[in-house]
Design an enzyme around this catalytic site. Structure first.
Site, PDB file in Angstrom:
ATOM      1  N   ASP A  69       0.814  -1.547  -0.119  1.00 22.24           N
ATOM      2  CA  ASP A  69      -0.265   0.204   0.037  1.00 22.24           C
ATOM      3  C   ASP A  69       0.532   1.219  -0.029  1.00 22.24           C
ATOM      4  O   ASP A  69       1.977   1.567   1.164  1.00 22.24           O
ATOM      5  CB  ASP A  69      -1.167   0.467   1.330  1.00 22.24           C
ATOM      6  CG  ASP A  69      -1.773   1.058   1.551  1.00 22.24           C
ATOM      7  OD1 ASP A  69      -1.183   2.746   0.736  1.00 22.24           O
ATOM      8  OD2 ASP A  69      -3.014   0.950   1.951  1.00 22.24           O
ATOM      9  N   VAL A  70       0.540   2.194  -0.711  1.00 18.76           N
ATOM     10  CA  VAL A  70       1.674   3.486  -1.405  1.00 18.76           C
ATOM     11  C   VAL A  70       2.127   4.519  -0.129  1.00 18.76           C
ATOM     12  O   VAL A  70       3.038   4.960   0.195  1.00 18.76           O
ATOM     13  CB  VAL A  70       1.824   3.602  -2.731  1.00 18.76           C
ATOM     14  CG1 VAL A  70       2.009   2.195  -4.014  1.00 18.76           C
ATOM     15  CG2 VAL A  70       0.773   4.744  -3.011  1.00 18.76           C
ATOM     16  N   ASN A  91       2.979   3.243 -10.875  1.00 14.93           N
ATOM     17  CA  ASN A  91       1.337   3.162 -11.469  1.00 14.93           C
ATOM     18  C   ASN A  91       0.358   3.415 -10.330  1.00 14.93           C
ATOM     19  O   ASN A  91      -1.398   3.581 -10.445  1.00 14.93           O
ATOM     20  CB  ASN A  91       1.454   1.873 -12.207  1.00 14.93           C
ATOM     21  CG  ASN A  91       0.053   1.716 -12.804  1.00 14.93           C
ATOM     22  OD1 ASN A  91      -0.543   2.370 -13.290  1.00 14.93           O
ATOM     23  ND2 ASN A  91      -0.889   0.398 -11.213  1.00 14.93           N
ATOM     24  N   TYR A 148      -8.039  15.061  -7.822  1.00 17.35           N
ATOM     25  CA  TYR A 148      -7.239  14.581  -8.850  1.00 17.35           C
ATOM     26  C   TYR A 148      -6.116  14.936  -9.803  1.00 17.35           C
ATOM     27  O   TYR A 148      -4.753  14.688  -9.782  1.00 17.35           O
ATOM     28  CB  TYR A 148      -8.139  13.328  -9.186  1.00 17.35           C
ATOM     29  CG  TYR A 148      -7.052  12.306 -10.756  1.00 17.35           C
ATOM     30  CD1 TYR A 148      -6.596  10.746 -10.562  1.00 17.35           C
ATOM     31  CD2 TYR A 148      -7.312  12.375 -12.019  1.00 17.35           C
ATOM     32  CE1 TYR A 148      -6.411  10.451 -11.536  1.00 17.35           C
ATOM     33  CE2 TYR A 148      -6.353  11.602 -13.301  1.00 17.35           C
ATOM     34  CZ  TYR A 148      -6.156  10.555 -12.269  1.00 17.35           C
ATOM     35  OH  TYR A 148      -5.958   9.406 -12.956  1.00 17.35           O
ATOM     36  N   LYS A 206      -1.879  14.873  -9.616  1.00 16.66           N
ATOM     37  CA  LYS A 206      -1.647  14.576 -10.807  1.00 16.66           C
ATOM     38  C   LYS A 206      -0.818  15.749 -11.116  1.00 16.66           C
ATOM     39  O   LYS A 206       0.619  15.892 -12.386  1.00 16.66           O
ATOM     40  CB  LYS A 206      -2.539  14.207 -12.158  1.00 16.66           C
ATOM     41  CG  LYS A 206      -3.197  12.880 -11.748  1.00 16.66           C
ATOM     42  CD  LYS A 206      -1.999  12.061 -11.491  1.00 16.66           C
ATOM     43  CE  LYS A 206      -3.009  10.359 -11.142  1.00 16.66           C
ATOM     44  NZ  LYS A 206      -1.949   9.313 -11.406  1.00 16.66           N
ATOM     45  N   THR A 227     -10.375   1.314 -17.937  1.00 12.94           N
ATOM     46  CA  THR A 227     -10.463   0.272 -17.068  1.00 12.94           C
ATOM     47  C   THR A 227     -11.376   0.494 -16.084  1.00 12.94           C
ATOM     48  O   THR A 227     -12.182   1.385 -16.372  1.00 12.94           O
ATOM     49  CB  THR A 227      -8.671   1.120 -15.990  1.00 12.94           C
ATOM     50  OG1 THR A 227      -9.218   1.727 -15.787  1.00 12.94           O
ATOM     51  CG2 THR A 227      -7.803   0.349 -17.292  1.00 12.94           C
TER      52      THR A 227
HETATM   53  N1  NAP Z   1      -7.409   4.835 -16.703  1.00 17.88           N
HETATM   54  C1  NAP Z   1      -6.886   6.302 -17.085  1.00 17.88           C
HETATM   55  O1  NAP Z   1      -7.985   6.768 -17.772  1.00 17.88           O
HETATM   56  C2  NAP Z   1      -6.083   6.997 -16.518  1.00 17.88           C
HETATM   57  C3  NAP Z   1      -5.777   7.407 -17.202  1.00 17.88           C
HETATM   58  C4  NAP Z   1      -4.352   8.813 -16.956  1.00 17.88           C
HETATM   59  C5  NAP Z   1      -4.249   8.379 -15.711  1.00 17.88           C
HETATM   60  N2  NAP Z   1      -4.677   7.363 -15.226  1.00 17.88           N
HETATM   61  C6  NAP Z   1      -3.004   6.240 -14.131  1.00 17.88           C
HETATM   62  O2  NAP Z   1      -2.939   4.969 -14.432  1.00 17.88           O
HETATM   63  C7  NAP Z   1      -3.187   4.603 -12.592  1.00 17.88           C
HETATM   64  C8  NAP Z   1      -3.567   3.030 -13.161  1.00 17.88           C
HETATM   65  O3  NAP Z   1      -5.282   3.645 -13.109  1.00 17.88           O
HETATM   66  P1  NAP Z   1      -5.758   2.083 -13.725  1.00 17.88           P
HETATM   67  O4  NAP Z   1      -6.665   2.461 -14.952  1.00 17.88           O
HETATM   68  O5  NAP Z   1      -4.884   1.178 -13.968  1.00 17.88           O
HETATM   69  O6  NAP Z   1      -6.587   2.358 -12.808  1.00 17.88           O
HETATM   70  P2  NAP Z   1      -7.418   1.214 -11.424  1.00 17.88           P
HETATM   71  O7  NAP Z   1      -7.772   0.440 -12.868  1.00 17.88           O
HETATM   72  O8  NAP Z   1      -8.374   1.802 -11.411  1.00 17.88           O
HETATM   73  O9  NAP Z   1      -6.379   0.617 -10.572  1.00 17.88           O
HETATM   74  C9  NAP Z   1      -6.182   1.316  -9.581  1.00 17.88           C
HETATM   75  C10 NAP Z   1      -4.989   1.044  -9.106  1.00 17.88           C
HETATM   76  O10 NAP Z   1      -4.459   1.417  -7.934  1.00 17.88           O
HETATM   77  C11 NAP Z   1      -4.033   0.965  -6.998  1.00 17.88           C
HETATM   78  N3  NAP Z   1      -4.021   1.697  -6.006  1.00 17.88           N
HETATM   79  C12 NAP Z   1      -4.972   2.185  -5.452  1.00 17.88           C
HETATM   80  N4  NAP Z   1      -4.629   3.308  -4.099  1.00 17.88           N
HETATM   81  C13 NAP Z   1      -3.417   2.274  -4.229  1.00 17.88           C
HETATM   82  C14 NAP Z   1      -1.944   2.009  -2.584  1.00 17.88           C
HETATM   83  N5  NAP Z   1      -2.446   3.229  -1.655  1.00 17.88           N
HETATM   84  N6  NAP Z   1      -1.309   1.657  -2.497  1.00 17.88           N
HETATM   85  C15 NAP Z   1      -0.991   0.448  -3.778  1.00 17.88           C
HETATM   86  N7  NAP Z   1      -2.238   1.005  -4.720  1.00 17.88           N
HETATM   87  C16 NAP Z   1      -2.791   1.123  -4.658  1.00 17.88           C
HETATM   88  C17 NAP Z   1      -5.040  -0.268  -6.714  1.00 17.88           C
HETATM   89  O11 NAP Z   1      -5.556  -1.083  -5.912  1.00 17.88           O
HETATM   90  P3  NAP Z   1      -7.046  -1.984  -5.461  1.00 17.88           P
HETATM   91  O12 NAP Z   1      -7.228  -3.358  -6.559  1.00 17.88           O
HETATM   92  O13 NAP Z   1      -5.913  -2.642  -4.336  1.00 17.88           O
HETATM   93  O14 NAP Z   1      -7.385  -0.706  -5.814  1.00 17.88           O
HETATM   94  C18 NAP Z   1      -5.172  -0.976  -8.492  1.00 17.88           C
HETATM   95  O15 NAP Z   1      -4.032  -1.782  -8.877  1.00 17.88           O
HETATM   96  C19 NAP Z   1      -3.423   5.301 -11.965  1.00 17.88           C
HETATM   97  O16 NAP Z   1      -1.839   6.273 -11.575  1.00 17.88           O
HETATM   98  C20 NAP Z   1      -4.450   6.783 -12.958  1.00 17.88           C
HETATM   99  O17 NAP Z   1      -4.350   7.717 -12.780  1.00 17.88           O
HETATM  100  C21 NAP Z   1      -5.051   5.301 -15.182  1.00 17.88           C
END
Ligand code: NAP
Length: 240
Positions: free
Chosen positions: A54-55, A77, A139, A143, A174
């Protein structure tokens, strides 16, 4: 920097982009992939070492750093994305805790390993670092802060041979964007583009069609030139 034969750590590795990054690193021949997750993880590939991470938990960060013998690439990530309207300080703090301080804390813990390997840090930021989406202002603030952190780390670590990349990700399909009915890239294609960007040494990585459309403008922008100017100023004052 090549992923083949390297050791890679991905935070938030159990789903979404993080899960795809684990798979893509394996596809490229990584010798070890540390998968940081909040819940226990089992992975069929023997090159994957799960790490409880957990970060926002400093004890878990330290324990994870103690379990990793050597590291070439750290991918920050893990992230959260929640609706708010800036009326609630707690919402802002929650975003900063994960998206900014989580990235900062994990980076600090693994910096000795990354310095030894002359490795790379990859921060999965967001296009919202460049322009806020007022549906998710907290958010966007977190970022933008993570992007600024990435720029300073890049300048501060250049002398140690550690590269620092910002991923300016657009919409990806996602759990995070489930409620949004807009065109989205697949996590697999985004993971490929992120690791291509790392292997090609791109400071900013634009890994999907929406972000890629802004890449050229960004690279020749006044903001990018100003970042370089500030980095040079800092380097000159350190050596003076
Ligand atoms: N999807 C998009 O459109 C998008 C766009 C721009 C940037 N991003 C960035 O890409 C990254 C990944 O996003 P995603 O779309 O893959 O999101 P996601 O499917 O919601 O996955 C988020 C991941 O972060 C983990 N997480 C959340 N809080 C945490 C914590 N305190 N410690 C450790 N792990 C934690 C979650 O773990 P749990 O399963 O335990 O909750 C999950 O593995 C994020 O930083 C997001 O901001 C995503």
């Amino acid at each position: 920097m090549t992923i083949a034969d390297s050791a890679v750590l991905v935070t938030g590795a159990n789903r979404g982009i993080g899960q795809a990054l684990v798979q893509e690193a394996l596809n490229r021949g990584a010798k070890r992939v540390y998968a940081g997750t909040r819940q226990p993880l089992a992975h069929p590939d023997g090159r994957v070492t799960p790490l409880r991470l957990d970060v926002t938990n400093q004890a878990q960060i330290q324990a994870a750093a103690g379990q990793v013998e050597a590291l070439d690439v750290l991918i920050n990530n893990a992230g959260i994305w929640l609706y708010d309207d800036l009326s609630d300080r707690a919402a802002l703090e929650r975003h900063l805790a994960v998206n900014l301080f989580g990235t900062w804390g994990v980076t600090q813990a693994f910096l000795p390993s990354l310095t030894r390997s002359r490795g790379a840090i990859v921060n999965n930021v967001s296009l919202m670092a460049l322009a806020a989406l007022p549906l998710t202002p907290a958010y966007s603030i977190s970022k933008a802060a993570a992007f600024s952190l990435t720029q300073s780390l890049r300048a501060l670590l250049a002398g140690r041979g550690v590269r620092v990349h910002a991923v300016l990700t657009g919409p990806v399909d996602t759990d995070m964007t489930r409620g949004f009915d807009i065109p989205k890239a697949s996590p697999e294609s985004v993971a490929r583009a992120i690791l291509d960007g790392v292997e090609n040494g791109e400071e900013e990585i634009f890994p999907d069609p929406m972000s890629a459309a802004m890449a050229e403008d960004w690279r020749s922008s006044a903001a990018k030139a100003f970042e370089r100017q500030n980095a040079a100023l800092a380097a000159a004052s350190v050596t003076a």
